[in-house]
Design a protein around this motif. Structure first.
Motif, PDB file in Angstrom:
ATOM      1  N   MET A   1       4.371  12.680  94.960  1.00  0.00           N
ATOM      2  CA  MET A   1       5.224  11.495  94.960  1.00  0.00           C
ATOM      3  C   MET A   1       6.291  11.568  96.056  1.00  0.00           C
ATOM      4  N   MET A   2       6.770  12.773  96.353  1.00  0.00           N
ATOM      5  CA  MET A   2       7.751  12.919  97.424  1.00  0.00           C
ATOM      6  C   MET A   2       7.127  12.599  98.781  1.00  0.00           C
ATOM      7  N   ILE A   3       5.909  13.077  98.997  1.00  0.00           N
ATOM      8  CA  ILE A   3       5.208  12.766 100.247  1.00  0.00           C
ATOM      9  C   ILE A   3       4.962  11.264 100.352  1.00  0.00           C
ATOM     10  N   THR A   4       4.574  10.653  99.237  1.00  0.00           N
ATOM     11  CA  THR A   4       4.356   9.205  99.218  1.00  0.00           C
ATOM     12  C   THR A   4       5.642   8.455  99.532  1.00  0.00           C
ATOM     13  N   LEU A   5       6.734   8.897  98.943  1.00  0.00           N
ATOM     14  CA  LEU A   5       8.023   8.242  99.165  1.00  0.00           C
ATOM     15  C   LEU A   5       8.455   8.343 100.623  1.00  0.00           C
ATOM     16  N   LEU A   6       8.281   9.516 101.212  1.00  0.00           N
ATOM     17  CA  LEU A   6       8.653   9.700 102.616  1.00  0.00           C
ATOM     18  C   LEU A   6       7.808   8.803 103.522  1.00  0.00           C
ATOM     19  N   ALA A   7       6.513   8.728 103.230  1.00  0.00           N
ATOM     20  CA  ALA A   7       5.635   7.868 104.028  1.00  0.00           C
ATOM     21  C   ALA A   7       6.013   6.400 103.859  1.00  0.00           C
ATOM     22  N   LEU A   8       6.341   6.017 102.638  1.00  0.00           N
ATOM     23  CA  LEU A   8       6.729   4.635 102.358  1.00  0.00           C
ATOM     24  C   LEU A   8       8.005   4.268 103.110  1.00  0.00           C
ATOM     25  N   CYS A   9       8.973   5.162 103.081  1.00  0.00           N
ATOM     26  CA  CYS A   9      10.231   4.906 103.802  1.00  0.00           C
ATOM     27  C   CYS A   9       9.994   4.810 105.307  1.00  0.00           C
ATOM     28  N   TRP A  10       9.103   5.653 105.818  1.00  0.00           N
ATOM     29  CA  TRP A  10       8.825   5.673 107.258  1.00  0.00           C
ATOM     30  C   TRP A  10       8.230   4.346 107.731  1.00  0.00           C
ATOM     31  N   PHE A  11       7.309   3.799 106.952  1.00  0.00           N
ATOM     32  CA  PHE A  11       6.594   2.602 107.386  1.00  0.00           C
ATOM     33  C   PHE A  11       7.265   1.291 106.958  1.00  0.00           C
ATOM     34  N   CYS A  12       8.066   1.329 105.916  1.00  0.00           N
ATOM     35  CA  CYS A  12       8.600   0.078 105.356  1.00  0.00           C
ATOM     36  C   CYS A  12      10.032  -0.241 105.772  1.00  0.00           C
ATOM     37  N   PHE A  13      10.759   0.752 106.243  1.00  0.00           N
ATOM     38  CA  PHE A  13      12.164   0.514 106.563  1.00  0.00           C
ATOM     39  C   PHE A  13      12.433   0.841 108.028  1.00  0.00           C
ATOM     40  N   PRO A  14      13.185  -0.015 108.713  1.00  0.00           N
ATOM     41  CA  PRO A  14      13.463   0.215 110.134  1.00  0.00           C
ATOM     42  C   PRO A  14      14.378   1.415 110.339  1.00  0.00           C
ATOM     43  N   ALA A  15      14.223   2.019 111.503  1.00  0.00           N
ATOM     44  CA  ALA A  15      15.075   3.164 111.844  1.00  0.00           C
ATOM     45  C   ALA A  15      16.425   2.652 112.329  1.00  0.00           C
ATOM     46  N   LYS A  16      17.434   2.843 111.541  1.00  0.00           N
ATOM     47  CA  LYS A  16      18.777   2.418 111.933  1.00  0.00           C
ATOM     48  C   LYS A  16      19.802   3.261 111.196  1.00  0.00           C
TER      49      LYS A  16
END
Length: 206
Positions: A8-23
């Motif tokens: 679930m942690m790996i999934t969460l990190l991947a989700l954050c990477w693809f769904c939220f802009p880098a700012k």
């Protein structure tokens, strides 16, 4: 629990990477940093020991009275600033579970839980968590089934999905202070529930 948590942690990190802009994140904080109050810190630790001792001696009301008196004398602001409405929600959910267990209709319906297959118990635990939260669901189900890894994993997975799935969801979303986030939350939490249920059950079969 480690395999499920890692997945679930790996999934969460991947989700954050693809769904939220880098700012850069803008943290909301007061202009004045909170002051260090060692007296209050040590007092809270002492109150915690009082709380644990009162629970062990089955003197919860006396323990509550002592802690309340202590805070009134040392830090009244703590009592004033407590989120009492949230605490009442927590209390109501656990009281409701205790009352529900005593209903003959519900007892009859849940008597068959102990006879469920592994998959049936998995889905029942997750589904029940969606409506009464995963901790009360655990307390309720332990009246009918033995503690097991499957039950522990299932109720943790049940923390995803609908808002009541985990009481921590209520705390986090109230802190956000944005009503729109309550709807956006489910855009991510419902797919995560499905994914966690599939991955978790698959890991249990290994």
């Amino acid at each position: 629990m480690l395999p499920l948590a890692a997945a679930m942690m790996i999934t969460l990190l991947a989700l954050c990477w693809f769904c939220f802009p880098a700012k850069h994140l803008n943290y909301q904080s007061s202009d004045k940093a909170p002051s260090w109050r060692p007296k209050l810190v040590w007092s809270c630790l002492a109150f915690y020991l009082v709380f644990l001792t009162a629970l062990e001696l089955k003197q919860e009301l006396w323990g509550l009275a002592l802690i309340a008196l202590g805070f009134l004398l040392l830090a009244r602001a703590v009592i004033i600033n407590v989120d009492w409405t949230l605490l009442l929600v927590f209390m109501a959910m656990f009281i409701d579970v205790h009352l529900l267990i005593q209903l003959p209709v519900l007892q009859h319906a849940l008597n068959g839980v102990g006879q469920l297959s592994a998959g049936g118990l998995w889905l029942t635990s997750i589904g029940l968590s969606q409506f009464i939260s995963n901790v009360p669901a655990t307390i309720l189900l332990l009246n009918y089934v033995q503690p097991s890894t499957l039950l522990a994993w299932a109720v943790n997975v049940g923390g995803f999905g609908l808002l009541p799935g985990s009481l921590a969801n209520l705390i986090a979303l109230r802190m956000a202070g944005d009503r729109r986030i309550w709807w956006r939350f489910h855009v991510y939490s419902l797919p995560m529930l499905l994914w966690a249920a599939l991955v978790g059950y698959g890991l249990l079969q290994l």
